[in-house]
Write a protein that holds these residues in place. Structure first.
Motif, mmCIF file in Angstrom:
data_model
loop_
_atom_site.group_PDB
_atom_site.id
_atom_site.type_symbol
_atom_site.label_atom_id
_atom_site.label_comp_id
_atom_site.label_asym_id
_atom_site.label_seq_id
_atom_site.Cartn_x
_atom_site.Cartn_y
_atom_site.Cartn_z
ATOM 1 N N ALA A 199 61.669 95.834 37.748
ATOM 2 C CA ALA A 199 62.918 96.144 36.959
ATOM 3 C C ALA A 199 63.962 96.778 37.891
ATOM 4 N N GLY A 200 64.716 96.166 38.791
ATOM 5 C CA GLY A 200 65.522 96.950 39.600
ATOM 6 C C GLY A 200 66.761 97.665 38.936
ATOM 7 N N ASP A 201 67.114 97.219 37.912
ATOM 8 C CA ASP A 201 68.175 97.979 37.052
ATOM 9 C C ASP A 201 67.575 99.446 36.748
ATOM 10 N N LEU A 202 66.475 99.330 36.134
ATOM 11 C CA LEU A 202 65.997 100.545 35.321
ATOM 12 C C LEU A 202 65.303 101.493 36.604
ATOM 13 N N LEU A 203 64.818 100.756 37.641
ATOM 14 C CA LEU A 203 64.282 101.727 38.638
ATOM 15 C C LEU A 203 65.326 102.514 39.242
ATOM 16 N N GLN A 204 66.630 101.595 39.645
ATOM 17 C CA GLN A 204 67.632 102.315 40.188
ATOM 18 C C GLN A 204 68.250 103.274 39.399
ATOM 19 N N ALA A 205 68.016 103.413 38.050
ATOM 20 C CA ALA A 205 68.796 104.237 37.236
ATOM 21 C C ALA A 205 67.815 105.553 37.263
ATOM 22 N N GLY A 206 66.788 105.412 37.752
ATOM 23 C CA GLY A 206 65.856 106.427 37.851
ATOM 24 C C GLY A 206 64.953 106.679 36.301
ATOM 25 N N LEU A 207 64.876 105.640 35.702
ATOM 26 C CA LEU A 207 63.894 105.569 34.482
ATOM 27 C C LEU A 207 62.495 105.556 34.711
ATOM 28 N N ALA A 216 67.708 90.569 37.464
ATOM 29 C CA ALA A 216 67.050 91.268 38.491
ATOM 30 C C ALA A 216 65.631 91.197 38.123
ATOM 31 N N TYR A 217 64.970 91.131 39.282
ATOM 32 C CA TYR A 217 63.537 90.824 39.378
ATOM 33 C C TYR A 217 62.761 91.353 40.513
ATOM 34 N N THR A 218 63.424 92.303 41.007
ATOM 35 C CA THR A 218 62.870 93.077 42.536
ATOM 36 C C THR A 218 63.465 94.399 42.202
ATOM 37 N N PRO A 219 62.966 95.288 42.841
ATOM 38 C CA PRO A 219 63.521 96.787 42.896
ATOM 39 C C PRO A 219 64.783 96.812 43.585
ATOM 40 N N PRO A 276 54.604 94.495 31.128
ATOM 41 C CA PRO A 276 54.336 95.762 31.919
ATOM 42 C C PRO A 276 54.756 95.516 33.543
ATOM 43 N N ASP A 277 54.736 94.258 33.865
ATOM 44 C CA ASP A 277 54.908 93.991 35.288
ATOM 45 C C ASP A 277 56.471 94.703 35.868
ATOM 46 N N ALA A 278 57.048 94.856 34.815
ATOM 47 C CA ALA A 278 58.657 95.295 35.036
ATOM 48 C C ALA A 278 58.440 96.471 35.823
ATOM 49 N N LEU A 279 57.331 97.551 35.673
ATOM 50 C CA LEU A 279 57.251 98.586 36.217
ATOM 51 C C LEU A 279 57.280 98.559 37.924
ATOM 52 N N HIS A 280 57.193 97.246 38.317
ATOM 53 C CA HIS A 280 57.370 97.155 39.710
ATOM 54 C C HIS A 280 58.736 96.147 40.074
ATOM 55 N N VAL A 307 59.889 103.494 33.956
ATOM 56 C CA VAL A 307 59.644 101.812 33.242
ATOM 57 C C VAL A 307 58.171 101.970 32.666
ATOM 58 N N ALA A 308 57.270 102.508 33.319
ATOM 59 C CA ALA A 308 55.857 102.680 32.751
ATOM 60 C C ALA A 308 55.783 103.132 31.509
ATOM 61 N N ALA A 309 56.970 104.103 30.866
ATOM 62 C CA ALA A 309 56.752 104.465 29.625
ATOM 63 C C ALA A 309 57.433 103.705 28.363
#
Length: 320
Positions: free
Chosen positions: A253-261, A220-223, A247-251, A263-265
């Protein structure tokens, strides 16, 4: 003044120019080099659902541009879905040094980044290795982990049985004990090393991993994309350790973003390599990789280095 004629390497020649050990060393070097600059990549949506990817980068000696097309309509045909090149320029002269096959660079550098993360973070390197997804990235990860970690056993899960069997056959040519498994979640119980290499159009892994697991997720490389279930990601965050490639994963890393994590931290691979962040008290380790032009710059450095070595050996041979 005569101009330099660039070497144009096809997919096989590009792959040969990127052996994993020196490629991993160049990844380390890029992360430690203050001269490296990587502008944000551009993604242009094309008519018909395709996309054009432009990824530049440079250091004190080399400048690169990676230009790829993604054509989903090619799936199931003789034409690959991803095509393109990496052009490598000498900064001092402005001349092109190399033209590398873009998909081959992507495959090798992505697997090498996962390998570097495993070398730094994996609690248990013995295997077996579970590879989820039997395409180009699945194959590259089998080769990288066998060469770089000494993995001897691999389990392969894929929606395509034919692709899984083909990858297992290739793994056996490398001397590995390879087995196709029908249930990737069930295989998590027996595999401390995991590489998720799917197109990330659907969740491929959702079970809770072992406490000594290392999972590299590269699909995964998009939200909007995800190949890991939200519960799996949250389990790694709560009971283990999560790192991202940049740090680009902030925008992205769909797996992590969809898990509500948050990512910036999360620490990046640069911070892990610098010694500032590392797993503290056990638990599963998740490494989320989204891609970065700096990895392509590292591949270009490696290819230029390998070319120089080859030319030096040829010159010595001609004098013998």
């Amino acid at each position: 003044m005569p101009t330099m004629t660039p070497s144009v390497l096809d997919a096989q020649a590009t792959t040969r120019s990127l052996p994993y050990a020196p490629l991993v060393e160049q990844l380390r070097a890029v992360l430690a080099d203050p001269a490296v600059r990587v502008p944000q990549r551009m993604v242009q949506v094309l008519p018909g659902g395709g996309a054009l990817f432009l990824m530049p980068g440079f250091d004190a000696q080399l400048a690169i541009t990676k230009l790829l097309t993604y054509t989903p309509g090619n799936a199931g045909t003789a034409r690959p879905t991803i095509q393109g090149d990496v052009a490598v320029y000498d900064i001092a002269s402005g001349e092109r040094r190399l033209i590398l096959d873009g998909p081959a660079v992507t495959a090798r550098r992505t697997a090498a980044v996962s390998l570097l993360a495993a070398q730094l973070l994996a609690p248990n390197r013995d295997g077996p290795l579970l590879v989820v997804g039997a395409g180009v990235q699945g194959r590259a990860h089998v080769e990288a982990f066998a060469e770089g970690l000494g993995v001897k056993q691999v389990r392969i899960a894929s929606r395509s049985t034919a692709s899984a069997q083909a990858l297992a056959a290739h793994a056996r040519t490398l001397g590995l004990d390879a087995e196709v498994v029908a249930d990737a979640d069930a295989a998590l119980r027996d595999c401390p090393l995991v590489a998720a290499c799917t197109p990330a159009r659907a969740i491929a892994l959702s079970a809770t991993p072992r406490d000594d697991a290392f999972i590299a997720a590269v699909g995964a490389y998009t939200p909007q994309m995800a190949e890991l279930g939200a519960a799996l990601c949250r389990a790694c965050a709560e009971h283990g350790f999560i790192a991202v490639d940049t740090p680009d994963a902030l925008h992205e890393a769909g797996d992590l973003l969809q898990a509500g994590l948050d990512v910036a931290a999360l620490p990046s691979l640069r911070e892990v390599l610098a010694g500032g962040m590392a797993p503290a008290g056990g638990g599963p380790v998740l490494f989320k990789s989204c891609g970065w032009g700096g990895w392509d710059l590292a591949a270009a450095r490696c290819a230029v280095q390998q070319q120089a070595h080859s030319q030096a050996h040829s010159s010595l041979g001609s004098r013998a």
